[in-house]
Enzyme design. Structure first.
Site, mmCIF file in Angstrom:
data_model
loop_
_atom_site.group_PDB
_atom_site.id
_atom_site.type_symbol
_atom_site.label_atom_id
_atom_site.label_comp_id
_atom_site.label_asym_id
_atom_site.label_seq_id
_atom_site.Cartn_x
_atom_site.Cartn_y
_atom_site.Cartn_z
ATOM 1 N N ALA A 1 -15.330 9.081 3.628
ATOM 2 C CA ALA A 1 -14.550 9.055 2.505
ATOM 3 C C ALA A 1 -12.701 8.881 2.497
ATOM 4 C CB ALA A 1 -15.322 9.619 1.586
ATOM 5 N N GLU B 1 -14.718 3.508 4.005
ATOM 6 C CA GLU B 1 -14.156 3.399 2.617
ATOM 7 C C GLU B 1 -15.023 2.578 1.566
ATOM 8 O OE1 GLU B 1 -12.347 5.552 0.375
ATOM 9 O OE2 GLU B 1 -13.181 3.773 -1.231
ATOM 10 N N ARG C 1 -9.931 -0.136 -2.385
ATOM 11 C CA ARG C 1 -9.254 1.305 -1.792
ATOM 12 C C ARG C 1 -9.442 0.626 -0.333
ATOM 13 N NH1 ARG C 1 -8.076 6.074 -4.764
ATOM 14 N NH2 ARG C 1 -8.891 7.600 -2.554
ATOM 15 N N CYS D 1 -11.414 18.309 -2.974
ATOM 16 C CA CYS D 1 -10.213 18.807 -3.877
ATOM 17 C C CYS D 1 -10.449 19.029 -5.170
ATOM 18 C CB CYS D 1 -8.513 17.788 -3.620
ATOM 19 S SG CYS D 1 -9.666 16.161 -4.540
HETATM 20 N N1 SAM Z 1 -9.879 11.453 2.469
HETATM 21 C C1 SAM Z 1 -8.884 10.578 1.576
HETATM 22 C C2 SAM Z 1 -7.290 10.629 1.645
HETATM 23 O O1 SAM Z 1 -7.454 11.815 2.246
HETATM 24 O O2 SAM Z 1 -6.881 9.955 1.336
HETATM 25 C C3 SAM Z 1 -9.293 10.615 -0.040
HETATM 26 C C4 SAM Z 1 -10.856 10.890 -0.383
HETATM 27 S S1 SAM Z 1 -11.153 10.335 -2.130
HETATM 28 C C5 SAM Z 1 -11.517 12.377 -1.737
HETATM 29 C C6 SAM Z 1 -12.904 10.773 -1.736
HETATM 30 C C7 SAM Z 1 -13.141 8.906 -1.534
HETATM 31 O O3 SAM Z 1 -14.268 8.991 -2.053
HETATM 32 C C8 SAM Z 1 -12.824 8.125 -2.827
HETATM 33 O O4 SAM Z 1 -12.330 7.259 -1.678
HETATM 34 C C9 SAM Z 1 -13.778 7.047 -2.890
HETATM 35 O O5 SAM Z 1 -13.530 5.887 -2.988
HETATM 36 C C10 SAM Z 1 -15.243 7.658 -1.829
HETATM 37 N N2 SAM Z 1 -15.962 7.871 -2.497
HETATM 38 C C11 SAM Z 1 -16.713 7.018 -3.819
HETATM 39 N N3 SAM Z 1 -17.892 7.516 -4.022
HETATM 40 C C12 SAM Z 1 -18.202 7.960 -2.576
HETATM 41 C C13 SAM Z 1 -20.223 7.220 -2.151
HETATM 42 N N4 SAM Z 1 -21.035 7.108 -3.192
HETATM 43 N N5 SAM Z 1 -19.754 7.455 -0.496
HETATM 44 C C14 SAM Z 1 -19.119 7.583 0.302
HETATM 45 N N6 SAM Z 1 -17.330 7.596 -0.503
HETATM 46 C C15 SAM Z 1 -17.296 7.753 -1.872
#
Ligand code: SAM
Length: 436
Positions: free
Chosen positions: A99, A123, A128, A221
């Site tokens: 992710a 992603e 994004r 987070c």
């Molecule tokens: N790791 C990133 C960074 O350090 O820049 C931040 C990631 S953020 C906490 C979580 C990510 O999970 C988001 O970009 C979101 O779009 C994605 N996400 C949302 N639903 C998801 C799913 N069902 N499966 C995988 N990723 C998902």
């Protein structure tokens, strides 16, 4: 800032005597920090190093600065910097960031890999994933495939494949309230439990992709035990080959609630925002025979081969390593060791080398960011004033006449793409969408 009443009560109960200090920290400014990029050849000395964090510094970086535009620095608050530091992939590993957008952990993982091995940076959101691609390109890594997939579909291609998987999971984001007060408006009492069920679903897919004997880093987070220790307990119960690797606590990290091996970061104890990290090892024997890789085959026409070789002979000292592949008129260099990824939605097919136009090859902006100055034959160093003018889209007039052709443009020793020089003019090749 105004915090939800249920949130306050929850953390008063969890933190007891420490709750007051924790809640008071929401009145303080968020902590800004950045990492420097070891893939760039020309390094600089920045003040305020974060203790015990190799590339970390406190401070704010402007998105318009040359350091940002050349990819020498990446903004990331200090607690988030602990995730890839704990994952610390060894050179040559196959790594998955499941992710990944906008790319904080991905670029940090790439700092450890140093253009060896492979990172698949995934992603799920298309929008994004585009930002992720931009950040990966600016960082200048050559060994990354960026996918725009669901964990379920990704797991069909990469079964038992990765030595290390980082899941920085979508979560209730409590640790971001200070940076983004709007995020607290979405919070409700059951939100953490709802997020936890999605986190478990994603982890099931992650486990399918982990090679026997591989490592998994799970982070959020947020501080809610539902999304953190409870998810880790569920993982350990569900997968009996998994064990926790104890995390050494530095800079004010603390043990998890009831699980001392994991790490929590609270803003009143750790100079940064909120984060939770668990580090797990799979205990199955690492199979000596790795699953077979069907390498992507080169599909260049004779004409395309010749155009690329001509460009390479005139301009490059070392070529990026990997498999050359074309998609329409676009030429890419894919990291070696990839299985057949043709069923996946790809956002960045390895390193974009450039575009075949009528009887010529035009190098990409990404290539000019990824190559270091000692990998190219011809370059021109821009002054700060020339850099400002170039990023706003202007051609640049030179004092002397150059041999016509492609040159890598350098700012403080690092590339900002290739540009064509005709006589004594640098034509503008800074991408229109990035100009400012
Ligand atoms: N790791 C990133 C960074 O350090 O820049 C931040 C990631 S953020 C906490 C979580 C990510 O999970 C988001 O970009 C979101 O779009 C994605 N996400 C949302 N639903 C998801 C799913 N069902 N499966 C995988 N990723 C998902």
């Amino acid at each position: 800032m105004t915090l939800p009443k249920d949130f306050i009560e929850k953390y008063q109960e969890i933190l007891g005597a420490q709750a007051q200090e924790f809640l008071a920290s929401f009145e303080q400014e968020p902590v800004s920090a950045f990492r420097t990029n070891p893939l760039k050849k020309a390094q600089k000395v920045f003040p305020e190093s974060i203790p015990r964090v190799p590339w970390g510094h406190y401070g704010k970086i402007s998105g318009k600065s040359a350091d940002h535009v050349t990819g020498l620095v990446y903004s990331q608050e200090p607690a988030a910097q602990m995730v890839a530091q704990i994952a610390a992939p060894q050179k040559g590993m196959r790594v998955l960031d499941l992710a990944a957008a906008p790319g904080g952990k991905t670029t940090h993982l790439l700092s450890y890999l140093g253009n060896t091995g492979l990172l698949v940076s995934n992603e799920i959101s298309k929008k994004r994933s585009k930002i992720l691609v931009e950040n990966v390109e600016r960082f200048g890594a050559q060994n990354v495939l960026v996918t725009n997939e669901s964990p379920q579909r990704l797991a069909k291609t990469f079964r038992d494949y990765f030595d290390l998987i980082v899941l920085d999971a979508p979560c209730s984001g409590e640790g971001m309230f200070r940076k983004d007060p709007d995020a607290s408006r979405y919070w409700h009492k059951n939100y953490p439990a709802e997020c936890a069920s999605l986190q478990r679903e994603i982890l099931v897919e992650a486990m399918k992709m982990l090679v026997p004997g591989g490592r998994l880093v799970y982070s959020t987070c947020t501080w809610s035990p539902e999304e953190n220790e409870m998810v880790v307990s569920w993982l350990l119960e569900t997968y009996d080959t998994l064990d926790l690797i104890p995390i050494r606590k530095i800079n004010g990290m603390v043990d998890g609630i009831g699980i001392p091996e994991v790490a929590r970061m609270y803003p009143h104890l750790f100079k940064g925002e909120g984060q939770f990290i668990a580090h797990l090892q799979d205990g199955r024997q690492l199979s000596a025979k790795r699953n077979k890789i069907k390498s992507a085959t080169s599909r260049l026409s004779q004409e395309q081969k010749r155009l690329w070789q001509d460009f390479s002979k005139d301009n490059l000292i070392t070529e990026p390593s990997g498999t050359l592949q074309t998609f329409g008129d676009e030429l890419y260099c894919l990291p070696a060791e990839l299985p057949d990824v043709s069923k996946l939605r790809i956002a960045r097919n390895g390193l974009h080398l450039g575009t075949f136009k009528k009887k010529r090859f035009e190098p990409s902006f990404a290539l000019g960011l990824a190559l270091t100055s000692d990998q190219v034959k011809r370059s021109v160093a821009l002054t700060d004033q020339q850099f400002r003018s170039y990023v706003s889209g202007n051609p640049l007039a030179l004092n002397v006449t150059y041999l016509n052709g492609w040159y890598q443009l350098l700012v403080d020793g690092n590339g900002v793409g290739f540009a064509k020089i005709v006589g004594s003019t640098i034509k503008n090749f800074f991408p229109k969408g990035l100009r400012f």
